[in-house]
Enzyme design. Structure first.
Site, PDB file in Angstrom:
ATOM      1  N   LYS A  24     106.426 104.387  31.385  1.00  0.00           N
ATOM      2  CA  LYS A  24     106.191 103.288  32.340  1.00  0.00           C
ATOM      3  C   LYS A  24     106.322 101.980  31.579  1.00  0.00           C
ATOM      4  O   LYS A  24     106.136 101.940  30.366  1.00  0.00           O
ATOM      5  CB  LYS A  24     104.781 103.416  32.926  1.00  0.00           C
ATOM      6  CG  LYS A  24     104.559 102.622  34.197  1.00  0.00           C
ATOM      7  CD  LYS A  24     105.067 103.339  35.427  1.00  0.00           C
ATOM      8  CE  LYS A  24     104.969 102.466  36.658  1.00  0.00           C
ATOM      9  NZ  LYS A  24     105.286 103.201  37.897  1.00  0.00           N
ATOM     10  N   ASP A  82     108.806  99.261  40.553  1.00  0.00           N
ATOM     11  CA  ASP A  82     107.392  99.503  40.901  1.00  0.00           C
ATOM     12  C   ASP A  82     106.941  98.196  41.552  1.00  0.00           C
ATOM     13  O   ASP A  82     107.788  97.423  42.044  1.00  0.00           O
ATOM     14  CB  ASP A  82     106.570  99.857  39.643  1.00  0.00           C
ATOM     15  CG  ASP A  82     105.162 100.361  39.982  1.00  0.00           C
ATOM     16  OD1 ASP A  82     105.030 101.527  40.386  1.00  0.00           O
ATOM     17  OD2 ASP A  82     104.188  99.590  39.863  1.00  0.00           O
TER      18      ASP A  82
HETATM   19  P1  NDP Z   1     105.536  96.455  46.262  1.00  0.00           P
HETATM   20  O1  NDP Z   1     105.538  95.370  45.262  1.00  0.00           O
HETATM   21  O2  NDP Z   1     106.757  96.677  47.088  1.00  0.00           O
HETATM   22  O3  NDP Z   1     104.320  96.276  47.286  1.00  0.00           O
HETATM   23  C1  NDP Z   1     103.003  96.254  46.847  1.00  0.00           C
HETATM   24  C2  NDP Z   1     102.112  95.971  48.035  1.00  0.00           C
HETATM   25  O4  NDP Z   1     100.751  96.108  47.644  1.00  0.00           O
HETATM   26  C3  NDP Z   1     102.272  94.545  48.565  1.00  0.00           C
HETATM   27  O5  NDP Z   1     102.004  94.526  49.923  1.00  0.00           O
HETATM   28  C4  NDP Z   1     101.180  93.809  47.777  1.00  0.00           C
HETATM   29  O6  NDP Z   1     100.703  92.630  48.413  1.00  0.00           O
HETATM   30  C5  NDP Z   1     100.083  94.849  47.729  1.00  0.00           C
HETATM   31  N1  NDP Z   1      99.248  94.627  46.557  1.00  0.00           N
HETATM   32  C6  NDP Z   1      99.638  94.528  45.268  1.00  0.00           C
HETATM   33  N2  NDP Z   1      98.590  94.279  44.473  1.00  0.00           N
HETATM   34  C7  NDP Z   1      97.521  94.228  45.289  1.00  0.00           C
HETATM   35  C8  NDP Z   1      96.150  93.992  45.066  1.00  0.00           C
HETATM   36  N3  NDP Z   1      95.670  93.763  43.833  1.00  0.00           N
HETATM   37  N4  NDP Z   1      95.334  94.016  46.141  1.00  0.00           N
HETATM   38  C9  NDP Z   1      95.814  94.265  47.373  1.00  0.00           C
HETATM   39  N5  NDP Z   1      97.114  94.466  47.642  1.00  0.00           N
HETATM   40  C10 NDP Z   1      97.945  94.449  46.612  1.00  0.00           C
HETATM   41  O7  NDP Z   1     105.153  97.787  45.464  1.00  0.00           O
HETATM   42  P2  NDP Z   1     105.400  99.299  45.852  1.00  0.00           P
HETATM   43  O8  NDP Z   1     105.252  99.481  47.322  1.00  0.00           O
HETATM   44  O9  NDP Z   1     106.627  99.756  45.182  1.00  0.00           O
HETATM   45  O10 NDP Z   1     104.179 100.030  45.110  1.00  0.00           O
HETATM   46  C11 NDP Z   1     102.922 100.230  45.712  1.00  0.00           C
HETATM   47  C12 NDP Z   1     102.178 101.320  44.979  1.00  0.00           C
HETATM   48  O11 NDP Z   1     102.930 102.535  45.000  1.00  0.00           O
HETATM   49  C13 NDP Z   1     101.891 101.045  43.490  1.00  0.00           C
HETATM   50  O12 NDP Z   1     100.683 101.650  43.129  1.00  0.00           O
HETATM   51  C14 NDP Z   1     103.032 101.773  42.792  1.00  0.00           C
HETATM   52  O13 NDP Z   1     102.724 102.103  41.467  1.00  0.00           O
HETATM   53  C15 NDP Z   1     103.135 103.008  43.677  1.00  0.00           C
HETATM   54  N6  NDP Z   1     104.406 103.731  43.604  1.00  0.00           N
HETATM   55  C16 NDP Z   1     105.585 103.105  43.922  1.00  0.00           C
HETATM   56  C17 NDP Z   1     106.764 103.812  43.880  1.00  0.00           C
HETATM   57  C18 NDP Z   1     108.055 103.226  44.310  1.00  0.00           C
HETATM   58  O14 NDP Z   1     109.037 103.986  44.395  1.00  0.00           O
HETATM   59  N7  NDP Z   1     108.134 101.941  44.619  1.00  0.00           N
HETATM   60  C19 NDP Z   1     106.805 105.221  43.413  1.00  0.00           C
HETATM   61  C20 NDP Z   1     105.492 105.792  43.196  1.00  0.00           C
HETATM   62  C21 NDP Z   1     104.359 105.047  43.250  1.00  0.00           C
HETATM   63  P3  NDP Z   1     101.217  91.184  47.896  1.00  0.00           P
HETATM   64  O15 NDP Z   1     102.637  91.097  48.360  1.00  0.00           O
HETATM   65  O16 NDP Z   1     100.296  90.219  48.523  1.00  0.00           O
HETATM   66  O17 NDP Z   1     101.090  91.220  46.391  1.00  0.00           O
END
Ligand code: NDP
Length: 445
Positions: A125, A165
């Site tokens: 990672k 991510d």
């Molecule tokens: P994105 O950046 O596309 O979206 C993240 C979302 O979560 C946004 O809506 C963001 O809001 C919100 N968010 C981030 N930090 C916080 C916080 N501290 N408190 C509340 N909301 C928060 O990321 P992904 O959708 O890709 O990833 C989301 C999760 O899924 C992570 O844990 C990631 O590790 C996991 N994941 C992702 C994969 C992928 O293929 N993308 C694969 C496997 C796991 P805002 O825009 O306001 O920051």
């Protein structure tokens, strides 16, 4: 002291101040206790001691110039955790909260997740404390170029293959790939996944993590003679994982009533309009609060945590780590929630997780339930190697089959060790055994 307690003590001593890493290791090690008891050879070969120590950790300076001409300096990370079953594989996270402990927790979890996919990929990672929010396209590009100018020497399609991510989507992967290609003077498509479709990306990669989560939960529901039909669903997040989990859950007949970003949540009792969410988050890159301008009948609430007070049958935390604490778990249980599907990595604290399990809530654990993203990344690597591309339907049906297999592996491992229905332990055990056996076969390295 037990073997696990001993190792935990060591992990805390050797990795001070890395709370998320300690949490991730503890959650896995405790569920491995029955396996260790049955297989003392794992302890004798130092498998656990080796597993908790990354093979390599890289930290580097990322200098770049902002639009005003000022020099900015961020910190870059790549943790190459375990290569027992294949090249290191895992995403890059750009978020101001990133430090070594976050990258190590994510890298550690990635080992077991990648093993569960059944594909030949090891765990790694990376990321940076860079905040893409509010930056211009040019600033994002300059940052990505500087990041890759150091990272390129550590990665390669048979060595280490990063992906996206939080904060790293198709735009960032494009800039990173462009810089890698320029430095290397050659097209090595398999070095990054999540690429755009015009230069080696895979159809269905964008949807894969969210869709995969729903496929896993569908299997869990089916094993309990139930389905998504007419279920009320709450999803935290409005990013890549949340959006495509919402799309597939709706397709299966669920009513998704709430989503959020880090500033607040929306509640739409008529069902969230996903086209509006996509327009706001994917196209305009604005806040979720904009939603109520398009749908005045919906509600917007400041603060993200209130989302867990909404009554729902299925809760899908898809935002970030430690989103659900004990108090939120209590609220969900009191409101009759029966299923928790972890789309984000480690979205529940260990105490919240234990509370769910004690109350017979079915939990789809992140390592298994969100593995669809990395599995489809591995399918992207296969297509790159073969120099061809599969249709959306082909990739999606392979993804579905992989998620069904992951569910079976977690289910069977839980049953084998007398913990039927505990998919959290089942996933940890199934993911661990393959890696442990590969490490045993390869000697002390
Ligand atoms: P994105 O950046 O596309 O979206 C993240 C979302 O979560 C946004 O809506 C963001 O809001 C919100 N968010 C981030 N930090 C916080 C916080 N501290 N408190 C509340 N909301 C928060 O990321 P992904 O959708 O890709 O990833 C989301 C999760 O899924 C992570 O844990 C990631 O590790 C996991 N994941 C992702 C994969 C992928 O293929 N993308 C694969 C496997 C796991 P805002 O825009 O306001 O920051």
């Amino acid at each position: 002291m037990s073997v696990v307690q001993n190792i935990m003590e060591e992990v805390k001593k050797r990795n001070p101040g890395e709370a998320e890493f300690h949490q991730a290791v503890e959650e896995v090690l405790i569920s491995l206790e029955p396996v260790i008891e049955k297989h003392p050879e794992y302890v004798e070969s130092g498998i656990l001691d080796r597993l908790v120590e990354p093979e390599r950790q890289i930290m580097f300076r990322v200098p770049w110039v902002d639009d005003k001409g000022n020099v900015q300096v961020n910190r870059g990370f790549r943790v190459q955790f375990n290569s027992a079953i294949g090249p290191y594989k895992g995403g890059l996270r750009f978020h101001p909260s990133v430090y070594l402990g976050i990258i190590k927790f994510l890298g550690f979890e990635q080992i077991f997740k990648n093993s569960l996919t059944g594909l030949p990929i090891g765990g790694g990672k990376g990321g940076s404390d860079f905040d893409p929010k509010g930056k211009s396209d040019n600033e994002i590009m300059r940052f990505c170029q500087s990041f890759m100018t150091e990272l390129y020497r550590h990665i390669g399609q048979d060595i280490d293959v990063p992906a996206g991510d939080i904060g790293v989507g198709a735009r960032e992967i494009g800039y990173l790939f462009g810089q890698y290609k320029k430095i290397r003077n050659g097209y090595e498509g398999g070095v990054l996944t999540g690429k755009g479709l015009t230069y080696g990306g895979s159809l269905a990669r964008k949807q894969a993590t969210g869709f995969g989560l729903i496929y896993f939960v569908r299997e869990m529901l089916a094993a309990n003679n139930d389905s998504f039909k007419d279920k009320t669903v709450v999803i935290s997040g409005a990013g890549n994982v949340a959006i495509y989990a919402c799309e597939k859950a709706k397709e299966y007949g669920a009513n998704v009533v709430a989503m959020c970003d880090s500033k607040g949540y929306i509640y739409d009792k008529n069902g969230v309009n996903l086209d509006t969410v996509k327009q706001i988050k994917e196209v305009e890159r604005k806040r979720i609060s904009e939603y109520v301008k398009h749908h005045p009948e919906a509600e917007y609430h400041e603060g993200q945590k209130g989302i867990w007070s909404i009554k729902c049958d299925i809760a899908l935390p898809c935002a970030t780590q430690n989103d659900i604490h004990v108090e939120h778990a209590k609220q969900l249980i009191a409101n009759g929630t029966k299923i928790v599907g972890e789309g984000a990595n480690m979205p529940c604290t260990n105490d919240a997780l234990n509370l769910f399990l004690e109350n017979d809530i079915l939990v789809a654990p992140a390592k298994a339930a969100n593995a669809g993203g990395v599995a489809t990344s591995a399918l992207e690597m296969s297509q790159n190697s073969m120099r061809l591309s599969w249709t959306f339907e082909e990739v999606n049906s392979k993804l579905d089959a992989i998620m069904v297999n992951i569910f079976k592996a977690a289910d069977e491992a839980a049953k084998e060790f007398g913990m039927e229905g505990n998919y959290v332990a089942g996933a940890n055990i199934a993911g661990f055994k393959k890696v442990a056996d590969a490490m045993m076969a390869q000697g002390i390295v």
